[in-house]
Design an enzyme around this catalytic site. Structure first.
Site, short mmCIF file in Angstrom:
data_model
loop_
_atom_site.label_atom_id
_atom_site.label_comp_id
_atom_site.label_asym_id
_atom_site.label_seq_id
_atom_site.Cartn_x
_atom_site.Cartn_y
_atom_site.Cartn_z
N GLY A 1 15.89 -14.87 21.09
CA GLY A 1 16.13 -14.87 19.63
C GLY A 1 16.60 -15.90 18.72
O GLY A 1 17.34 -16.93 19.33
N CYS A 2 16.32 -16.13 17.62
CA CYS A 2 16.76 -17.12 16.79
C CYS A 2 18.31 -17.24 16.64
O CYS A 2 18.94 -18.01 17.07
CB CYS A 2 16.19 -17.27 15.42
SG CYS A 2 16.46 -15.69 14.48
N TYR A 3 18.77 -16.00 16.19
CA TYR A 3 20.33 -15.80 16.11
C TYR A 3 20.90 -16.00 17.62
O TYR A 3 21.92 -16.73 17.59
CB TYR A 3 20.69 -14.59 15.36
CG TYR A 3 20.19 -14.46 13.79
CD1 TYR A 3 20.78 -15.28 13.03
CD2 TYR A 3 19.49 -13.16 13.82
CE1 TYR A 3 20.27 -15.32 11.84
CE2 TYR A 3 19.37 -13.39 12.31
CZ TYR A 3 19.70 -14.13 11.15
OH TYR A 3 19.23 -13.91 10.04
#
Length: 308
Positions: free
Chosen positions: A116-118
């Site tokens: 995921g990005c985060y």
């Protein structure tokens, strides 16, 4: 020698379109596409997935699970850009720089789950320090991140880029129920014993992330300092093509962090800001949520798998 084939399921979404753009001009594989009238046809999607060498899933979680369920051909390899499989042990986590041998595991894998990005930023900062014993496994980690609104998907993009977008909030803190779906992924792959406190937000800009992790040195082992934390990260990512650690001298001269600084790249910039007098350190990560946080990572993983 037969050219490998790649099928992107969900290629008209934000991540899928970005992957197409990043693959423009590549001649080391054949791209398989469906006509607009066939993109939501389960039969045609299943056929395309089972006939390709590598399928990239750019779908919501439920649709990604459905797509994996379509697979009958044991030779099909998958890169899943959704969060459906990120904590599943039978899937290889698609963060090549996460640890020694991870790139090789991705290259050989049948099933790769894109980070995921985060989590990309949080894991990049925390995992090397936890593995080195500089941050304890049971540390009460707090993570704050601000992403461009594209992180909210098509609905958020439409809200901010519609004719009425000027009325959209300039800044939104969300996930206030403290159940953000990225939190288990961060905990698992960073090596934390307990669930981190994760506070995400959106800003009124399209893409880019600044993620920060505050540390109180009094809660760490004696002798741990900003310099030691920086040295650990610097060693871990030495030679990494897409991850850089800002020199401490540059960090001391940095007055602010721009979430858009690395937009359009697959780069991830880490930094350590230390105040020895106050006994506090701030870890930071800057990257493109549509680059290293999504499509860039998928293309990086695809390159590893094609080269295997």
């Amino acid at each position: 020698m037969r050219m490998p084939t790649v099928f992107i399921d969900g290629d008209q979404g934000t991540t899928g379109l970005q992957i197409h753009e990043r693959l423009r001009g590549r001649t080391d594989f054949e791209r398989v596409t469906l006509a607009a009238s066939e993109r939501k046809d389960p039969r045609r999607r299943a056929q395309a997935i089972n006939e390709c060498d590598i399928a990239i899933l750019c779908l919501p979680d439920a649709a990604a699970r459905e797509a994996v369920g379509f697979i009958r051909n044991p030779d099909v390899r998958v890169i899943d850009a959704s969060s459906a499989h990120r904590t599943q042990p039978e899937w290889v986590y698609g963060f090549p720089e996460m640890g020694e041998g991870q790139a090789q595991r991705i290259a050989r894998a049948r099933r790769v789950t894109n980070p995921g990005c985060y989590p990309t930023g949080a894991i990049a900062l925390l995992r090397p320090l936890i593995e080195a014993g500089l941050i304890p496994h049971d540390f009460p980690a707090a993570i704050h991140a601000v992403s461009g609104y594209s992180g909210g998907g098509r609905a958020a993009v439409d809200e901010y880029e519609s004719p009425d977008g000027a009325c959209a909030a300039p800044f939104k803190v969300y996930g206030l129920a403290l159940e953000h779906k990225h939190t288990p992924e961060i905990q698992l792959h960073s090596g934390l014993a307990h669930r981190p406190f994760f506070v995400p937000a959106y800003g009124a800009y399209r893409q880019g992330i600044v993620l920060t992790v505050p540390l109180e040195l009094r809660l760490l082992a004696p002798g741990v300092s900003g310099e030691r934390l920086h040295a650990c990260l610097d060693r871990h990512y030495a030679g990494a093509r897409y991850v850089e650690v800002m020199p401490l001298a540059d960090a001391r001269e940095t007055a602010h962090l721009d979430p858009q600084a690395l937009n359009g790249t697959n780069d991830l910039r880490l930094a350590v800001f230390a105040n020895a007098e106050r006994g506090q350190v701030l870890l930071s990560a800057v990257f493109d949520n549509l680059g290293k946080g999504a499509s860039g990572a998928a293309v990086q993983n695809l390159g590893l798998m094609l080269a295997a």
